[in-house]
Design a protein around this motif. Structure first.
Motif, PDB file in Angstrom:
ATOM      1  N   GLU A 138     -11.179 -50.950 -17.967  1.00 36.52           N
ATOM      2  CA  GLU A 138     -10.580 -51.850 -17.101  1.00 36.52           C
ATOM      3  C   GLU A 138      -9.078 -52.207 -17.622  1.00 36.52           C
ATOM      4  O   GLU A 138      -8.214 -52.683 -17.192  1.00 36.52           O
ATOM      5  CB  GLU A 138     -11.405 -52.459 -15.986  1.00 36.52           C
ATOM      6  N   SER A 139      -9.051 -52.214 -19.335  1.00 38.86           N
ATOM      7  CA  SER A 139      -8.254 -53.696 -19.381  1.00 38.86           C
ATOM      8  C   SER A 139      -7.362 -52.424 -20.362  1.00 38.86           C
ATOM      9  O   SER A 139      -7.878 -51.474 -20.710  1.00 38.86           O
ATOM     10  CB  SER A 139      -9.238 -53.953 -20.898  1.00 38.86           C
ATOM     11  N   PRO A 140      -6.403 -53.382 -20.005  1.00 40.39           N
ATOM     12  CA  PRO A 140      -4.936 -53.444 -20.392  1.00 40.39           C
ATOM     13  C   PRO A 140      -5.051 -52.788 -22.356  1.00 40.39           C
ATOM     14  O   PRO A 140      -4.666 -51.723 -22.887  1.00 40.39           O
ATOM     15  CB  PRO A 140      -4.194 -54.157 -19.820  1.00 40.39           C
ATOM     16  N   ARG A 141      -5.854 -53.413 -22.765  1.00 37.87           N
ATOM     17  CA  ARG A 141      -6.080 -53.438 -24.477  1.00 37.87           C
ATOM     18  C   ARG A 141      -6.564 -52.113 -24.671  1.00 37.87           C
ATOM     19  O   ARG A 141      -5.745 -50.830 -25.447  1.00 37.87           O
ATOM     20  CB  ARG A 141      -7.413 -54.178 -24.982  1.00 37.87           C
ATOM     21  N   THR A 142      -7.256 -51.428 -23.443  1.00 35.73           N
ATOM     22  CA  THR A 142      -7.953 -50.639 -23.869  1.00 35.73           C
ATOM     23  C   THR A 142      -7.086 -49.371 -23.903  1.00 35.73           C
ATOM     24  O   THR A 142      -7.045 -48.235 -24.550  1.00 35.73           O
ATOM     25  CB  THR A 142      -9.127 -49.847 -22.591  1.00 35.73           C
ATOM     26  N   ALA A 143      -6.096 -49.299 -22.839  1.00 39.28           N
ATOM     27  CA  ALA A 143      -5.443 -48.556 -22.400  1.00 39.28           C
ATOM     28  C   ALA A 143      -3.723 -48.090 -23.514  1.00 39.28           C
ATOM     29  O   ALA A 143      -3.007 -47.406 -24.169  1.00 39.28           O
ATOM     30  CB  ALA A 143      -4.323 -48.959 -21.116  1.00 39.28           C
ATOM     31  N   ARG A 144      -3.562 -49.684 -24.232  1.00 39.69           N
ATOM     32  CA  ARG A 144      -2.887 -49.574 -25.868  1.00 39.69           C
ATOM     33  C   ARG A 144      -3.947 -49.162 -26.646  1.00 39.69           C
ATOM     34  O   ARG A 144      -2.646 -47.961 -27.409  1.00 39.69           O
ATOM     35  CB  ARG A 144      -2.418 -50.886 -25.419  1.00 39.69           C
ATOM     36  N   VAL A 145      -4.897 -48.599 -27.328  1.00 39.99           N
ATOM     37  CA  VAL A 145      -6.016 -48.356 -27.979  1.00 39.99           C
ATOM     38  C   VAL A 145      -5.530 -46.791 -27.779  1.00 39.99           C
ATOM     39  O   VAL A 145      -5.347 -46.448 -28.589  1.00 39.99           O
ATOM     40  CB  VAL A 145      -6.992 -49.206 -27.759  1.00 39.99           C
ATOM     41  N   LEU A 146      -5.219 -46.356 -26.516  1.00 36.88           N
ATOM     42  CA  LEU A 146      -5.715 -44.987 -26.259  1.00 36.88           C
ATOM     43  C   LEU A 146      -4.819 -44.203 -26.467  1.00 36.88           C
ATOM     44  O   LEU A 146      -3.738 -43.200 -27.371  1.00 36.88           O
ATOM     45  CB  LEU A 146      -6.110 -44.922 -25.170  1.00 36.88           C
ATOM     46  N   GLU A 147      -3.283 -45.078 -25.820  1.00 35.30           N
ATOM     47  CA  GLU A 147      -1.696 -44.613 -26.181  1.00 35.30           C
ATOM     48  C   GLU A 147      -1.739 -44.515 -27.596  1.00 35.30           C
ATOM     49  O   GLU A 147      -1.339 -43.570 -28.438  1.00 35.30           O
ATOM     50  CB  GLU A 147      -1.086 -45.380 -25.377  1.00 35.30           C
ATOM     51  N   ARG A 148      -2.531 -45.294 -28.697  1.00 33.28           N
ATOM     52  CA  ARG A 148      -1.797 -45.551 -30.106  1.00 33.28           C
ATOM     53  C   ARG A 148      -2.898 -44.316 -30.754  1.00 33.28           C
ATOM     54  O   ARG A 148      -2.742 -43.253 -31.491  1.00 33.28           O
ATOM     55  CB  ARG A 148      -2.370 -46.757 -30.183  1.00 33.28           C
ATOM     56  N   THR A 149      -4.139 -43.813 -30.388  1.00 37.82           N
ATOM     57  CA  THR A 149      -4.577 -42.947 -30.935  1.00 37.82           C
ATOM     58  C   THR A 149      -4.349 -41.649 -30.519  1.00 37.82           C
ATOM     59  O   THR A 149      -4.548 -40.258 -31.641  1.00 37.82           O
ATOM     60  CB  THR A 149      -6.799 -43.138 -30.320  1.00 37.82           C
TER      61      THR A 149
END
Length: 143
Positions: A122-133
């Motif tokens: 649920e974290s926005p940080r997870t979304a950013r990491v997934l976008e980068r990967t």
């Protein structure tokens, strides 16, 4: 007296840096302590008022070459140890350098390491990491 103060300052600075939390500070502290130890070994060799050991100087007036050989060996060992510890610092996981004020902020000093599988979905940080990967995988697919 100046050499003694220099050794004490290097040793004190090295101990202070080793007591810090960051891995790079520990590496720098170990470097300062090794420089202090090298100066101590050279000072113990009493080479300041003696002649060079291998230039035909009489044996009673020549400096002892053994401390110089020890210091040369210690410099090489320190260089290898520093390179190894810096590699550990670069490849290791987070060493508490992340800011706890904003847990969603990605730090340039933080590596995901083992904590990558423990990200909150649920974290926005997870979304950013997934976008980068996904962007990195897309670039690899293009090549």
């Amino acid at each position: 007296m100046i050499i003694a103060l220099t050794i004490a300052t290097l040793m004190g600075g090295g101990v202070y840096l080793i007591m810090q939390r960051g891995m790079v500070r520990i590496v720098l502290g170990m470097g300062l302590i090794s420089h202090a130890a090298n100066l101590l070994i050279l000072t113990a060799g009493i080479g300041a008022w003696r002649g060079q050991p291998f230039e035909g100087t009489p044996l009673a007036e020549a400096a002892d070459p053994l401390p110089q050989a020890f210091v040369l060996t210690a410099i090489v060992i320190t260089m290898a140890t520093t390179a190894f510890m810096l590699a550990l610092a670069a490849l290791g996981r987070s060493d508490d350098t992340r800011s706890w004020e904003d847990p969603d902020e990605l730090s340039p000093l933080e590596t995901l390491g083992r904590g990558a599988s423990h990200l909150d979905p649920e974290s926005p940080r997870t979304a950013r990491v997934l976008e980068r990967t996904s962007a990195a995988e897309a670039e690899e697919g293009d090549h």
